[in-house]
Design a protein around this motif. Structure first.
Motif, PDB file in Angstrom:
ATOM      1  N   GLU A  48       0.828  -1.210   0.000  1.00  0.00           N
ATOM      2  CA  GLU A  48       0.000   0.000   0.000  1.00  0.00           C
ATOM      3  C   GLU A  48       0.868   1.269   0.000  1.00  0.00           C
ATOM      4  O   GLU A  48       0.549   2.243  -0.680  1.00  0.00           O
ATOM      5  CB  GLU A  48      -0.937  -0.014   1.207  1.00  0.00           C
ATOM      6  CG  GLU A  48      -2.199   0.789   0.933  1.00  0.00           C
ATOM      7  CD  GLU A  48      -3.195   0.693   2.071  1.00  0.00           C
ATOM      8  OE1 GLU A  48      -3.298  -0.391   2.674  1.00  0.00           O
ATOM      9  OE2 GLU A  48      -3.857   1.713   2.338  1.00  0.00           O
ATOM     10  N   ILE A  49       1.966   1.213   0.751  1.00  0.00           N
ATOM     11  CA  ILE A  49       2.901   2.353   0.749  1.00  0.00           C
ATOM     12  C   ILE A  49       3.394   2.595  -0.685  1.00  0.00           C
ATOM     13  O   ILE A  49       3.390   3.719  -1.190  1.00  0.00           O
ATOM     14  CB  ILE A  49       4.090   2.089   1.706  1.00  0.00           C
ATOM     15  CG1 ILE A  49       3.597   2.105   3.156  1.00  0.00           C
ATOM     16  CG2 ILE A  49       5.210   3.104   1.494  1.00  0.00           C
ATOM     17  CD1 ILE A  49       4.619   1.656   4.193  1.00  0.00           C
ATOM     18  N   ALA A  50       3.765   1.499  -1.350  1.00  0.00           N
ATOM     19  CA  ALA A  50       4.240   1.614  -2.740  1.00  0.00           C
ATOM     20  C   ALA A  50       3.130   2.192  -3.631  1.00  0.00           C
ATOM     21  O   ALA A  50       3.389   3.014  -4.510  1.00  0.00           O
ATOM     22  CB  ALA A  50       4.680   0.244  -3.245  1.00  0.00           C
ATOM     23  N   ASP A  51       1.911   1.790  -3.365  1.00  0.00           N
ATOM     24  CA  ASP A  51       0.780   2.261  -4.165  1.00  0.00           C
ATOM     25  C   ASP A  51       0.631   3.790  -4.053  1.00  0.00           C
ATOM     26  O   ASP A  51       0.405   4.479  -5.042  1.00  0.00           O
ATOM     27  CB  ASP A  51      -0.487   1.544  -3.678  1.00  0.00           C
ATOM     28  CG  ASP A  51      -1.588   1.617  -4.707  1.00  0.00           C
ATOM     29  OD1 ASP A  51      -1.256   1.515  -5.907  1.00  0.00           O
ATOM     30  OD2 ASP A  51      -2.758   1.800  -4.319  1.00  0.00           O
ATOM     31  N   TYR A  52       0.795   4.311  -2.827  1.00  0.00           N
ATOM     32  CA  TYR A  52       0.737   5.773  -2.645  1.00  0.00           C
ATOM     33  C   TYR A  52       1.838   6.455  -3.448  1.00  0.00           C
ATOM     34  O   TYR A  52       1.643   7.523  -4.017  1.00  0.00           O
ATOM     35  CB  TYR A  52       0.875   6.132  -1.161  1.00  0.00           C
ATOM     36  CG  TYR A  52      -0.447   6.073  -0.418  1.00  0.00           C
ATOM     37  CD1 TYR A  52      -1.437   7.025  -0.674  1.00  0.00           C
ATOM     38  CD2 TYR A  52      -0.707   5.085   0.517  1.00  0.00           C
ATOM     39  CE1 TYR A  52      -2.654   6.973  -0.009  1.00  0.00           C
ATOM     40  CE2 TYR A  52      -1.917   5.021   1.187  1.00  0.00           C
ATOM     41  CZ  TYR A  52      -2.884   5.972   0.918  1.00  0.00           C
ATOM     42  OH  TYR A  52      -4.085   5.925   1.568  1.00  0.00           O
ATOM     43  N   LEU A  53       3.008   5.805  -3.494  1.00  0.00           N
ATOM     44  CA  LEU A  53       4.135   6.418  -4.203  1.00  0.00           C
ATOM     45  C   LEU A  53       3.921   6.385  -5.713  1.00  0.00           C
ATOM     46  O   LEU A  53       4.250   7.329  -6.423  1.00  0.00           O
ATOM     47  CB  LEU A  53       5.441   5.744  -3.803  1.00  0.00           C
ATOM     48  CG  LEU A  53       5.792   5.998  -2.327  1.00  0.00           C
ATOM     49  CD1 LEU A  53       6.943   5.127  -1.887  1.00  0.00           C
ATOM     50  CD2 LEU A  53       6.130   7.470  -2.099  1.00  0.00           C
ATOM     51  N   TYR A  54       3.313   5.279  -6.201  1.00  0.00           N
ATOM     52  CA  TYR A  54       2.948   5.231  -7.624  1.00  0.00           C
ATOM     53  C   TYR A  54       1.985   6.365  -7.953  1.00  0.00           C
ATOM     54  O   TYR A  54       2.029   6.957  -9.008  1.00  0.00           O
ATOM     55  CB  TYR A  54       2.265   3.901  -7.963  1.00  0.00           C
ATOM     56  CG  TYR A  54       3.218   2.765  -8.270  1.00  0.00           C
ATOM     57  CD1 TYR A  54       4.142   2.868  -9.304  1.00  0.00           C
ATOM     58  CD2 TYR A  54       3.173   1.582  -7.537  1.00  0.00           C
ATOM     59  CE1 TYR A  54       5.003   1.814  -9.593  1.00  0.00           C
ATOM     60  CE2 TYR A  54       4.036   0.531  -7.814  1.00  0.00           C
ATOM     61  CZ  TYR A  54       4.945   0.665  -8.844  1.00  0.00           C
ATOM     62  OH  TYR A  54       5.800  -0.373  -9.125  1.00  0.00           O
ATOM     63  N   LYS A  55       1.090   6.626  -6.993  1.00  0.00           N
ATOM     64  CA  LYS A  55       0.050   7.642  -7.228  1.00  0.00           C
ATOM     65  C   LYS A  55       0.549   9.042  -6.872  1.00  0.00           C
ATOM     66  O   LYS A  55      -0.243   9.969  -6.774  1.00  0.00           O
ATOM     67  CB  LYS A  55      -1.198   7.276  -6.439  1.00  0.00           C
ATOM     68  CG  LYS A  55      -1.781   5.967  -6.928  1.00  0.00           C
ATOM     69  CD  LYS A  55      -3.166   5.672  -6.469  1.00  0.00           C
ATOM     70  CE  LYS A  55      -3.715   4.508  -7.285  1.00  0.00           C
ATOM     71  NZ  LYS A  55      -4.051   3.342  -6.492  1.00  0.00           N
ATOM     72  N   ASP A 105      12.254  10.234  -5.400  1.00  0.00           N
ATOM     73  CA  ASP A 105      12.158  10.631  -6.809  1.00  0.00           C
ATOM     74  C   ASP A 105      11.224   9.718  -7.598  1.00  0.00           C
ATOM     75  O   ASP A 105      10.117   9.473  -7.171  1.00  0.00           O
ATOM     76  CB  ASP A 105      13.559  10.668  -7.421  1.00  0.00           C
ATOM     77  CG  ASP A 105      14.460  11.588  -6.594  1.00  0.00           C
ATOM     78  OD1 ASP A 105      14.027  12.713  -6.346  1.00  0.00           O
ATOM     79  OD2 ASP A 105      15.553  11.144  -6.189  1.00  0.00           O
ATOM     80  N   ILE A 106      11.740   9.268  -8.722  1.00  0.00           N
ATOM     81  CA  ILE A 106      10.918   8.387  -9.552  1.00  0.00           C
ATOM     82  C   ILE A 106      10.599   7.086  -8.815  1.00  0.00           C
ATOM     83  O   ILE A 106      11.420   6.583  -8.043  1.00  0.00           O
ATOM     84  CB  ILE A 106      11.620   8.026 -10.891  1.00  0.00           C
ATOM     85  CG1 ILE A 106      13.129   7.821 -10.661  1.00  0.00           C
ATOM     86  CG2 ILE A 106      11.305   9.029 -11.965  1.00  0.00           C
ATOM     87  CD1 ILE A 106      13.771   7.024 -11.734  1.00  0.00           C
ATOM     88  N   PHE A 107       9.443   6.552  -9.096  1.00  0.00           N
ATOM     89  CA  PHE A 107       9.044   5.334  -8.425  1.00  0.00           C
ATOM     90  C   PHE A 107       8.664   4.275  -9.461  1.00  0.00           C
ATOM     91  O   PHE A 107       7.774   4.469 -10.271  1.00  0.00           O
ATOM     92  CB  PHE A 107       7.875   5.605  -7.481  1.00  0.00           C
ATOM     93  CG  PHE A 107       7.688   4.499  -6.494  1.00  0.00           C
ATOM     94  CD1 PHE A 107       8.533   4.374  -5.406  1.00  0.00           C
ATOM     95  CD2 PHE A 107       6.691   3.542  -6.679  1.00  0.00           C
ATOM     96  CE1 PHE A 107       8.388   3.331  -4.511  1.00  0.00           C
ATOM     97  CE2 PHE A 107       6.545   2.501  -5.782  1.00  0.00           C
ATOM     98  CZ  PHE A 107       7.393   2.403  -4.688  1.00  0.00           C
ATOM     99  N   THR A 108       9.400   3.162  -9.434  1.00  0.00           N
ATOM    100  CA  THR A 108       9.153   2.081 -10.398  1.00  0.00           C
ATOM    101  C   THR A 108       9.024   0.764  -9.635  1.00  0.00           C
ATOM    102  O   THR A 108       9.140   0.729  -8.409  1.00  0.00           O
ATOM    103  CB  THR A 108      10.336   1.941 -11.390  1.00  0.00           C
ATOM    104  OG1 THR A 108      11.487   1.521 -10.627  1.00  0.00           O
ATOM    105  CG2 THR A 108      10.645   3.253 -12.090  1.00  0.00           C
ATOM    106  N   LEU A 109       8.839  -0.307 -10.424  1.00  0.00           N
ATOM    107  CA  LEU A 109       8.752  -1.647  -9.853  1.00  0.00           C
ATOM    108  C   LEU A 109      10.001  -1.961  -9.012  1.00  0.00           C
ATOM    109  O   LEU A 109       9.922  -2.642  -7.984  1.00  0.00           O
ATOM    110  CB  LEU A 109       8.628  -2.650 -11.001  1.00  0.00           C
ATOM    111  CG  LEU A 109       8.091  -4.031 -10.666  1.00  0.00           C
ATOM    112  CD1 LEU A 109       6.720  -3.931 -10.023  1.00  0.00           C
ATOM    113  CD2 LEU A 109       8.011  -4.885 -11.927  1.00  0.00           C
ATOM    114  N   PHE A 110      11.136  -1.450  -9.457  1.00  0.00           N
ATOM    115  CA  PHE A 110      12.403  -1.679  -8.763  1.00  0.00           C
ATOM    116  C   PHE A 110      12.330  -1.161  -7.323  1.00  0.00           C
ATOM    117  O   PHE A 110      12.682  -1.861  -6.368  1.00  0.00           O
ATOM    118  CB  PHE A 110      13.510  -0.961  -9.564  1.00  0.00           C
ATOM    119  CG  PHE A 110      14.849  -0.957  -8.897  1.00  0.00           C
ATOM    120  CD1 PHE A 110      15.603  -2.112  -8.800  1.00  0.00           C
ATOM    121  CD2 PHE A 110      15.358   0.218  -8.345  1.00  0.00           C
ATOM    122  CE1 PHE A 110      16.838  -2.100  -8.184  1.00  0.00           C
ATOM    123  CE2 PHE A 110      16.597   0.235  -7.730  1.00  0.00           C
ATOM    124  CZ  PHE A 110      17.332  -0.935  -7.653  1.00  0.00           C
TER     125      PHE A 110
END
Ligand code: ASP
Ligand code: MG
Length: 439
Positions: A48-55, A105-110
């Protein structure tokens, strides 16, 4: 040497962590490998944290990260004395800083994979520290140094075998080696993982790599049940299953997804028994999965909801060849696996458990015949040693289902499974009727 995996529910609280520690402290044999997966809820929270960063909502991510950090700081207080807590707090802050730094910065799958890995890294750190505080000689070995997948996302078994041996040697003699499930490196040396629930797979791969005498999967369940225990009160844990029976059953889960389906194959190929153990009743033996099985015995009934059935009827299928290939190519295009399949001379029915591309699939199938779709269906399956010489089991099963409308029947794909497709509304009745007739 044994491999013991403790997953989410087995490390869900300070008390559980303490229980696991005293349990393994009493275990005989030295050099066992302990595989840990994140505390229950942590991986989902990290996703979910990652999801916020994607968004592109770093504030949302920060809020969740801070609340997770608080949760772990409280856990540390429950596990350690004041002085040790101070030391652990510094280390915990480093783990959460790692997440906060990835938020920039940028947020990817990595970056996502790095964040998701923290759940396993944190728990293995805390657990090792806890064992050492208790005077247990436990050494940490990092899964990121030996667990690896290749370009096709398949485990690199040669690499795993060589490098786990190196890690153990470098760590030196110990009563226990603590490592992480679920996480690995990929062919590009980036942090990756085995997908949700994948720590059972890690345990199985590790067991195969070190030729363990046994792989134990510990949870808060008493084993694989012989029916859905939430629906059928009389359901009981199964004593023993063959690898093939377990493979059929793990897809269904029986209300308790305690064994990930991918876990069976590495253990089966290396012929290492897998034992499902219960953290609440550690002295009782849960389900044992090995080459040993009871001949001609029906072991379990299981169900899977959320199934769609697609029927394609076509006069062109009669005496034609290549029909099945053209149909399956459509499912291939939409990366949708087919679970059950039944055919007649003029048509066929298949089931899928993922409706994401159902409309596209149906549109394409219409080129080949008349298409009918039934949603809200359930696969009921009976699992056991069911070779064709084991006469009469089909009759018993069909008789038990005599009052239930059956949409498809499939047997012969393996001699361990016979499957029926029914309406989900009839699921509970079917499970109960089968239980009464078969056990
Ligand atoms: N922690 C990971 C998950 O929640 C892996 C596992 O639990 O098996 O899926
Ligand atoms: Mg699990």
């Amino acid at each position: 040497m044994k491999v013991l995996k403790f997953g989410s529910s087995a490390v869900a609280s300070a008390q559980r962590i303490k229980d696991v520690a005293s349990l393994i402290a009493n275990a005989k044999g030295k050099g066992n490998i302990i595989v840990l997966s994140a505390m229950s809820g942590t991986t989902d929270m990290l996703i979910e944290i990652a999801d916020y960063l994607y968004k592109k909502n770093p504030d949302g991510a920060k809020e969740l990260t801070n609340s997770q950090e608080r949760k772990y700081l409280n856990l540390a207080k429950e596990l350690f004395n004041e002085k040790k807590t101070e030391e652990v707090t510094v280390e915990l802050k480093n783990f959460f800083d790692e997440i906060r730094n990835l938020s920039k910065d940028i947020f990817t799958l990595f970056e996502e994979k790095k964040i998701v890995a923290q759940g396993e890294l944190i728990i293995s750190y805390l657990f090792s520290e806890y064992l050492n505080e208790k005077g247990i000689n436990a050494k940490s070995i990092s899964a990121l140094n030996f667990m690896r997948i290749d370009k096709n996302e398949e485990p690199d078994t040669k690499f795993i075998k060589e490098n786990i041996a190196k890690e153990i040697e470098a760590a030196g003699n110990a009563d226990f080696y603590i490592t992480q499930g679920f996480i690995c490196k990929n062919a590009y040396n980036e942090i990756d993982n085995f997908r949700k629930g994948g720590s059972d797979y890690s345990a199985s791969l590790i067991g195969a790599a070190v030729q363990a005498e046994e792989i134990q999967i510990w949870s808060d369940m008493a084993g694989i049940y012989n029916n859905d225990y939430k629906i059928v009160k009389e359901a009981k844990p199964i004593e023993k299953l063959s690898f093939d029976e377990a493979a059929e059953l793990s897809y269904f889960g029986n209300g308790n997804k305690i064994l990930h389906p991918t876990c069976i194959l590495p253990a089966k190929l290396a012929n290492i028994p897998v034992r499902l153990m219960n953290i609440i009743q550690p002295e009782t033996c849960g389900t044992l999965i090995s080459t040993d099985f009871t001949p001609n015995k029906i072991e379990a009934i299981a169900a899977k909801e959320g199934i769609s059935a697609i029927k394609i009827k076509s006069g062109r299928m009669l005496l034609a060849h290549g029909f099945l290939r053209r149909i399956s190519e459509i499912f291939e295009t939409y990366k949708t696996p087919i679970d059950m399949i039944t055919t007649s001379e003029v048509g066929l029915s298949v089931t899928i458990d993922d409706n994401k591309y159902l409309d596209d699939i149906v549109n394409n199938l219409k080129k080949f015949g008349t298409v009918t779709v039934h949603k809200d269906m359930t696969i009921i399956c009976v699992v056991g040693d069911l070779p064709d010489e084991n006469i009469g089991f089909q009759a018993k099963i069909v008789d038990a289902l005599k009052n239930i409308p059956v949409r498809m029947i499939s047997y012969g794909g393996s001699f361990h499974n016979i499957s029926f497709l029914i309406h989900t509304a009839d699921k509970a009745d079917a499970l109960k009727a089968l239980h009464k007739a078969l056990f």
